[in-house]
Design an enzyme around this catalytic site. Structure first.
Site, PDB file in Angstrom:
ATOM      1  N   TRP A 124      10.484  40.528  -1.583  1.00  0.00           N
ATOM      2  CA  TRP A 124       9.736  41.494  -0.772  1.00  0.00           C
ATOM      3  C   TRP A 124       9.825  41.145   0.704  1.00  0.00           C
ATOM      4  O   TRP A 124       9.998  42.024   1.551  1.00  0.00           O
ATOM      5  CB  TRP A 124       8.282  41.574  -1.241  1.00  0.00           C
TER       6      TRP A 124
ATOM      7  N   LYS B 200      -1.597  46.562  -7.758  1.00  0.00           N
ATOM      8  CA  LYS B 200      -1.692  45.227  -8.350  1.00  0.00           C
ATOM      9  C   LYS B 200      -3.140  44.770  -8.475  1.00  0.00           C
ATOM     10  O   LYS B 200      -3.576  44.412  -9.554  1.00  0.00           O
ATOM     11  CB  LYS B 200      -0.874  44.225  -7.550  1.00  0.00           C
TER      12      LYS B 200
ATOM     13  N   ASP C 260       1.899  40.963   4.132  1.00  0.00           N
ATOM     14  CA  ASP C 260       2.027  41.741   2.900  1.00  0.00           C
ATOM     15  C   ASP C 260       1.156  41.046   1.857  1.00  0.00           C
ATOM     16  O   ASP C 260       1.499  39.995   1.342  1.00  0.00           O
ATOM     17  CB  ASP C 260       3.492  41.773   2.459  1.00  0.00           C
TER      18      ASP C 260
HETATM   19  C1  LIG Z   1       4.876  45.254  -5.517  1.00  0.00           C
HETATM   20  C2  LIG Z   1       5.068  44.677  -4.167  1.00  0.00           C
HETATM   21  C3  LIG Z   1       5.634  45.416  -3.109  1.00  0.00           C
HETATM   22  C4  LIG Z   1       6.131  46.836  -3.300  1.00  0.00           C
HETATM   23  O1  LIG Z   1       5.073  47.674  -3.450  1.00  0.00           O
HETATM   24  P1  LIG Z   1       5.263  49.269  -3.605  1.00  0.00           P
HETATM   25  O2  LIG Z   1       3.860  49.748  -3.432  1.00  0.00           O
HETATM   26  O3  LIG Z   1       5.835  49.500  -4.958  1.00  0.00           O
HETATM   27  O4  LIG Z   1       6.166  49.740  -2.535  1.00  0.00           O
HETATM   28  C5  LIG Z   1       5.737  44.820  -1.885  1.00  0.00           C
HETATM   29  N1  LIG Z   1       5.327  43.561  -1.674  1.00  0.00           N
HETATM   30  C6  LIG Z   1       4.785  42.808  -2.654  1.00  0.00           C
HETATM   31  C7  LIG Z   1       4.337  41.423  -2.359  1.00  0.00           C
HETATM   32  C8  LIG Z   1       4.643  43.346  -3.923  1.00  0.00           C
HETATM   33  O5  LIG Z   1       4.103  42.611  -4.912  1.00  0.00           O
END
Ligand SMILES: *Cc1c(COP(=O)(O)O)cnc(C)c1O
Length: 358
Positions: free
Chosen positions: A101, A193, A169
């Site tokens: 990511w 999540k 993030d």
């Molecule tokens: C799942 C995830 C993403 C991507 O998320 P989307 O909402 O599917 O675009 C980005 N960064 C991390 C750390 C993730 O776990």
């Protein structure tokens, strides 16, 4: 039978939240309308989004200096949106490379400024968190980090000591523990999540990060200023994901907030790591000090064992345990809403597997 859902995302939600949400789908609080049918500009929804914002502020200890925004396009869209909003051409930003990511964020940001990757754990397949930030350029406008690496199962347990704001993030560990909010200029997280259903992304933006001197064109849907000015209601927002996220935030508050959440998460993680370390058939894949309390990766010695255990786990009702292809083996995602009872079932299955094979 209700499954023990270890999916990395979309992930398990609290049972009480699902119950309340299912009632709201049929009739939202006696309005005679489904939550899916109400106006996003009516009082019902404005109350919902206001409550989601105030719970976020309360749980994370935000103040008047922070905006809480709801966007669409997932965390993946923040990879370019944050760069587009925070950087003019020629500006510098620093990024830590801790996995898949982070790499996507780096790649997108490169279209908007001078991006310096200050450290990387790629040399060991992202199995640890690099902690040397001495290479962060003094003129970097921010340092971007990924607090929890969902795929590799590492998590920042300490925060970088740098002069500039962190942009983070936090998709897979937001609301899982208290954080030193003063370090962060921007936090973003896809809801699916730790917060709610897929379809909404939370963005927490400190006011001093907002730029009025951007030189490139900003489409309104990609401009944080639009979301600020319109309270995330410039266009039709994802009403239901925001509603369910609000219910989850209420659930966290009722449990006792982020300190309580962290205690529960630590107990769950200790239970599973304890078994991984004690069980002769399994081993962890990441540096001990950087182990994630959200995504727990572990492997066996060989494919035969792996397949056999996968079957046993499935028979015990433990599902979505397959590791990401870049790590292999197993990954148990044990987010906020996964009950400790589910972790116990997995641990018991691992114990029984070792006894059987012993
Ligand atoms: C799942 C995830 C993403 C991507 O998320 P989307 O909402 O599917 O675009 C980005 N960064 C991390 C750390 C993730 O776990």
């Amino acid at each position: 039978m209700k499954k023990h859902n270890f999916n990395p995302g979309p992930a398990v939600l609290p049972a009480s939240v699902l119950q309340e949400a299912s009632k709201a789908i049929l009739d939202y609080q006696g309005t005679g309308l489904s939550i899916l049918e109400i106006s996003h500009r009516g009082k019902e929804f404005v109350d919902i989004i206001e409550e989601a914002i105030s719970l976020t502020k309360e749980l994370l200890g935000l103040n008047e200096d922070h905006h809480v925004l709801f966007t669409t396009g997932g965390a993946s869209s923040q990879f370019f949106m944050l760069a587009q909003n925070l950087l003019n051409a020629g500006d510098t930003a620093a990024f830590a490379d801790t996995g898949t990511w982070a790499n996507k964020a780096i790649k997108e940001a490169k279209a908007y400024g001078n991006i310096k990757v200050v450290n990387s754990s790629k040399d060991k397949n992202y199995s640890y968190i690099p902690k040397d930030f001495s290479g962060v350029p003094a003129d970097a406008r921010f340092l971007h980090v990924t607090s929890n690496n969902t795929i590799f199962g590492t998590q920042m347990q300490t925060w970088p000591e740098v002069a500039m704001p962190l942009v983070c993030d936090m998709s897979s560990d937001i609301f899982s523990r208290p954080i030193p909010i003063e370090k962060f200029g921007l936090i973003y997280a896809g809801a699916q999540k730790n917060l709610g259903p897929a379809g909404v992304t939370m963005v927490i933006l400190r006011k001093d990060m907002v730029r009025t001197d951007l030189t490139h064109h900003m489409p309104p849907m990609l401009d944080y200023k639009t979301f600020i000015a319109e309270n995330s209601l410039y266009n039709t927002p994802p009403v239901f994901p925001i509603y369910v996220s609000m219910l989850t935030l209420r659930w966290i508050k009722n449990l006792g907030g982020l300190e309580a959440m962290e205690k529960i998460n630590t107990a769950k993680a200790n239970l599973l790591y304890g078994e991984i370390d004690a069980n002769p058939l399994f081993k962890g894949t990441v540096a001990l000090e950087d182990r994630s309390k959200m995504n727990i990766c572990f492997v066996t010695d060989n494919e035969v064992l792996e397949n056999e255990f996968a079957t046993d786990a499935k028979n015990a009702g433990c599902i979505n345990l397959k590791g990401h292809r870049s790590v292999g083996g197993f990954r148990a995602s044990i987010y906020n809403a996964l009950p400790i009872e589910s972790v116990q079932v997995l641990v018991d299955t691992m114990k029984e597997f070792a006894r059987k094979k012993g």
